[in-house]
Design an enzyme around this catalytic site. Structure first.
Site, PDB file in Angstrom:
ATOM      1  CB  SER A 246      -0.934  -0.027   1.219  1.00 32.68           C
ATOM      2  OG  SER A 246      -1.952   0.933   1.084  1.00 32.68           O
ATOM      3  CG  ASN A 247       1.083   4.143  -2.468  1.00 30.56           C
ATOM      4  OD1 ASN A 247       1.035   2.982  -2.854  1.00 30.56           O
ATOM      5  ND2 ASN A 247       1.702   5.086  -3.125  1.00 30.56           N
ATOM      6  CB  ALA A 248       2.170   6.773   3.483  1.00 30.68           C
ATOM      7  CB  SER A 249      -3.008   7.904   1.544  1.00 29.28           C
ATOM      8  OG  SER A 249      -4.062   8.824   1.400  1.00 29.28           O
TER       9      SER A 249
END
Ligand code: C5P
Length: 224
Positions: free
Chosen positions: A29-32
């Site tokens: 995943s991506n940091a958000s």
């Protein structure tokens, strides 16, 4: 002032991070935090717009009043966005994973007893959702397509090139180098591109960024 300036207009807003499965229990995943995207959807709702809010993993709940659609992977987000169209405007705040594991295991990948090596994961490209919408033709294309660019260096050059490459109308670039504290924080520092010329916004809360953007959108749609 806010009132009903976007009444009758439909916006698609993406927010949060996508999750690309490795197996049923693991993902990339991506940091958000989803905070900026959620604030933008709220500001559009405050001005009377109808909002389709398509969101991945987030620290904050979707804004009440939005037509909220929860998704997992980038491919699911792509499908949901194109399902939600047509719209007058589309704002892409989501942190979309650029790649996904080529094959997600149907069972949890076992750690072999005594193994000294680790599995490697083959990755494939995800669709670029923003670009796919910006490049729609005729009435299928929202009149206003807005992208974000998270940069850690050479912000102006990279953001300007990104706006061109993606074909979006406006682009909001933010400096996400760790010392800025943008990720997960409540403040944002935007460089705004409606053209190749950067417009520096002061550091402000994510809510104020959302209101400033929504006001610019309302001005653009005035009388249309
Ligand atoms: O290329 P990059 O990920 O930096 O582009 C960021 C912008 O493109 C953001 O607006 C993001 O929501 C959008 N994006 C997308 N689909 C992707 C990758 C990025 O919609 N696969």
């Amino acid at each position: 002032e806010k009132g009903q300036s976007l009444k009758g207009k439909h916006f698609v807003v993406t927010s949060g991070g996508t999750r690309e499965p490795i197996d049923p229990v693991r993902f990339i995943s991506n940091a958000s935090s989803g905070k900026q995207g959620t604030a933008i959807a709220q500001s559009l709702l405050d001005r009377g717009a109808k909002v389709s809010f398509i969101y991945g993993a987030s620290d904050v709940p979707p804004p009440p009043g939005a037509d909220a659609i929860a998704v997992g992977s980038a491919q699911e987000m792509y499908e949901a966005v194109h399902q939600a169209l047509p719209a007058e405007g589309a704002i892409f705040c989501a942190a979309v994973a650029d790649w996904r594991p080529k094959q997600a295991g149907r069972e949890k990948i076992k750690k072999q007893a005594g193994a000294t090596d680790a599995p490697s994961i083959e990755m494939v490209l995800n669709p670029d959702i923003l670009k796919s919408v910006a490049q729609l033709e005729g009435a299928a294309r929202p009149q206003l397509v807005v992208g974000f660019a998270a940069e850690t260096e050479n912000l102006v050059d990279h953001a300007r090139a990104k706006r061109q490459r993606k074909g979006c109308d406006w682009l909001l670039a933010n400096d996400v180098s760790p010392e800025m504290g943008t990720f997960g924080g409540d403040q944002n520092k935007i460089t705004f591109f409606r053209s190749d010329a950067p417009e520096e916004w002061d550091t402000m809360s994510k809510k104020d960024v959302a209101d400033k953007l929504a006001d610019a959108i309302a001005t653009t749609f005035k009388g249309s």
